[in-house]
Design an enzyme around this catalytic site. Structure first.
Site, mmCIF file in Angstrom:
data_model
loop_
_atom_site.group_PDB
_atom_site.id
_atom_site.type_symbol
_atom_site.label_atom_id
_atom_site.label_comp_id
_atom_site.label_asym_id
_atom_site.label_seq_id
_atom_site.Cartn_x
_atom_site.Cartn_y
_atom_site.Cartn_z
ATOM 1 N N TRP A 1 -39.403 -11.235 22.505
ATOM 2 C CA TRP A 1 -38.344 -12.171 22.147
ATOM 3 C C TRP A 1 -38.570 -13.543 22.766
ATOM 4 C CZ3 TRP A 1 -34.891 -12.253 18.419
ATOM 5 C CH2 TRP A 1 -34.658 -11.071 17.735
ATOM 6 N N GLU B 1 -54.039 -5.098 21.838
ATOM 7 C CA GLU B 1 -52.615 -4.776 21.725
ATOM 8 C C GLU B 1 -52.150 -3.935 22.911
ATOM 9 O OE1 GLU B 1 -50.550 -6.132 19.439
ATOM 10 O OE2 GLU B 1 -52.366 -7.270 19.023
ATOM 11 N N TRP C 1 -31.847 -15.684 21.939
ATOM 12 C CA TRP C 1 -32.801 -14.568 21.852
ATOM 13 C C TRP C 1 -32.278 -13.295 22.506
ATOM 14 C CZ3 TRP C 1 -34.595 -12.485 26.411
ATOM 15 C CH2 TRP C 1 -34.455 -13.268 27.566
ATOM 16 N N TRP D 1 -27.310 -22.942 22.113
ATOM 17 C CA TRP D 1 -27.383 -21.925 21.079
ATOM 18 C C TRP D 1 -26.080 -21.858 20.281
ATOM 19 C CZ3 TRP D 1 -32.129 -19.978 20.502
ATOM 20 C CH2 TRP D 1 -32.980 -19.934 21.606
ATOM 21 N N ASN E 1 -44.478 -4.567 13.483
ATOM 22 C CA ASN E 1 -44.572 -5.677 14.430
ATOM 23 C C ASN E 1 -44.577 -7.037 13.750
ATOM 24 O OD1 ASN E 1 -44.954 -6.577 17.254
ATOM 25 N ND2 ASN E 1 -46.869 -7.395 16.440
ATOM 26 N N TRP F 1 -51.681 -6.388 25.588
ATOM 27 C CA TRP F 1 -50.397 -7.110 25.559
ATOM 28 C C TRP F 1 -49.299 -6.284 26.227
ATOM 29 C CZ3 TRP F 1 -48.929 -11.944 24.719
ATOM 30 C CH2 TRP F 1 -49.787 -12.808 24.044
#
Length: 478
Positions: free
Chosen positions: A383, A276, A360, A307, A342, A279
């Site tokens: 996102w 993590e 997004w 969209w 999360n 990331w």
């Protein structure tokens, strides 16, 4: 003998004294050290700190000033142009060295580069350091000497370099200040706190500042062996909750690795948590090398995506009134505490981008304003990953079913009942999907769909099929 009489340490999002290389550099090279914070949000472009971040910043700066005073120093606060403020401070103090720790957002990189050049041209020594990441974004490249776009090989390459990391350095015992301190703007003049006090939930949940960060790390360390199994449960305290402290630099990743012994993981949970942190490193790697992704998809095919533009579904999502309990619970947790688990972030993002077909960026901007850990690199990666348009992204056809996700990760219904009390009296079998409850059950539980709690604003199965059809149509465009 020290090479400088006076040095300025320019604090930004490195609001700690422990393992702070810019502060240590100044203390080692100068007789007098002047810690400075310059509030210049306009220089961060369209990603100036949001309301929740400003709340955190106020309290973190207050804590930093107190920590400095405990070591014989203080924090000088200025506002306005960073370069102009530094030049004025140099004139006021006679400083010949300015140090700071690097940030990696596109607008700030450009600003800092220009400042370093301008100071150098004026005969002022300027040094920047790495305090925010394990490895600089440019330190890892693939065999073609290009940036990575997939996490697993990126992290494998990063891990191979971690053995050479220096150990965290302790905070200086004393920070020698000048005989005459320059003027400082009162912290209250920065107007970081909300005028309408909506922040009670944030104050209840968080303790900004280095002491709060270290306390949170100690708390997590006691439970870290549960991380791999508990981290997906929003009804439990299974995550580290260190993300806002990391964002504001109240703690650094090297400190976390050192305390949890993550450089040579001894358990599945520690290895999972290390990934993590990886990331987070990957997010900064991507934003540095692909700066346009803050507002545009990395996968250019999504630039032609059609969209939905209706504001009504977006407003329902923002307010936690979609009629989908796990989504509403997450959005209300966010509004009340400035944070969201999360797993739930992924659920609410999938719902917005895929079931509601909303861009997004609308979600990213809402998170930016309401999250205390709003970090441009992490926010962008998260996102775009969920929307299917970023690096190493979830395939677009992977659409989270919020009901199934809730059943799996909130099995006892504690999370939903806490944040969506309107439906708390429903029997367990209907809490995740109250629209499936018979009318007598709803009535007995005091639930009136469409009145006390909304009906779903979208049909989950139908909206999933529409999203998949739109994706298939996009793939056929020239």
């Amino acid at each position: 003998m020290k090479s400088h009489r006076t040095a300025i340490v320019w604090f930004r999002r490195d609001l700690r004294l422990t393992d702070n290389p810019a502060l240590r550099c100044a203390a080692e090279q100068a007789t007098h050290v002047i810690p400075v914070f310059i509030h210049s949000p306009d220089e961060e472009g369209e990603w100036a700190p949001g309301a929740a971040s400003c709340w955190w910043l106020h309290h973190s700066l207050s804590a930093l000033d107190a920590d400095l005073r405990g070591r014989g120093s203080r924090l000088i606060v200025r506002q306005g142009s960073a370069l102009s403020s530094l030049r004025q401070l140099i004139r006021d103090t006679g400083a010949t060295l300015v140090t700071w720790n690097r940030l990696y957002e596109p607008a700030i990189v450009a600003r800092d580069t220009a400042i370093k050049t301008a100071l150098g041209d004026s005969g002022i020594e300027a040094e920047s350091h790495n305090a925010a990441l394990l490895l600089e974004p440019w330190a890892i490249k693939n065999v073609q000497q290009q940036p990575y776009r997939v996490f697993t090989p990126f992290w494998r390459a990063a891990v191979a370099k971690l053995d050479g990391l220096p150990s965290p350095r302790p905070a200086p015992r004393r920070i020698p200040g000048p005989e005459d301190w320059p003027a400082s703007t009162p912290l209250s003049k920065l107007d970081l706190l909300p005028k309408i006090r909506w922040d009670a939930g944030l104050a209840e949940r968080w303790q900004p500042g280095e002491a709060g960060a270290l306390e949170q790390l100690d708390s997590f360390a006691d439970e870290a062996d549960r991380y791999s199994t508990a981290r997906d449960r929003p009804d439990e305290s299974g995550t580290s909750s260190l993300s806002p402290h990391l964002h504001f630099g109240e703690i650094g990743p090297r400190q976390i690795f050192a305390q949890l012994h993550l450089l040579s993981p001894s358990s599945d949970s520690l290895a999972t948590y290390a990934r993590e942190i990886g990331w987070r490193e990957f997010a900064h790697h991507l934003l540095f090398h692909f700066p346009h992704t803050a507002t545009k998809p990395l996968d250019v095919r999504f630039e032609r995506w059609s969209w939905q533009r209706s504001r009504k579904p977006l407003a329902a999502w923002q307010r936690g009134l979609t009629g989908i309990p796990i989504v509403d619970a997450g959005m209300r947790e966010l509004w009340h505490t400035g944070w969201m688990h999360n797993r739930v972030r992924m659920i609410v993002a999938s719902f917005l981008t895929k079931n509601l077909q909303t861009h997004w960026l609308q979600g990213a901007r809402w998170f930016w304003d309401t999250l205390v850990d709003a970090d441009l690199a992490n926010n962008t990666l998260g996102w775009q990953w969920t929307a299917g348009c970023g690096a190493d992204a979830a395939p677009y056809y992977r659409i989270f079913n919020p009901v199934l996700q809730a059943e799996k990760f909130d099995p006892h219904r504690h999370y939903i009942r806490r944040w969506v009390p309107e439906i708390a009296a429903l029997p367990d079998r209907f809490v995740h999907q109250p629209w499936s409850a018979p009318e007598p059950v709803l009535e007995q539980s005091g639930v009136k769909l469409g009145k006390s709690y909304p009906k779903p604003i979208v049909d989950l199965r139908e909206s999933r099929e529409q999203a998949l059809a739109a994706y298939e149509a996009m793939k056929t465009l020239p």
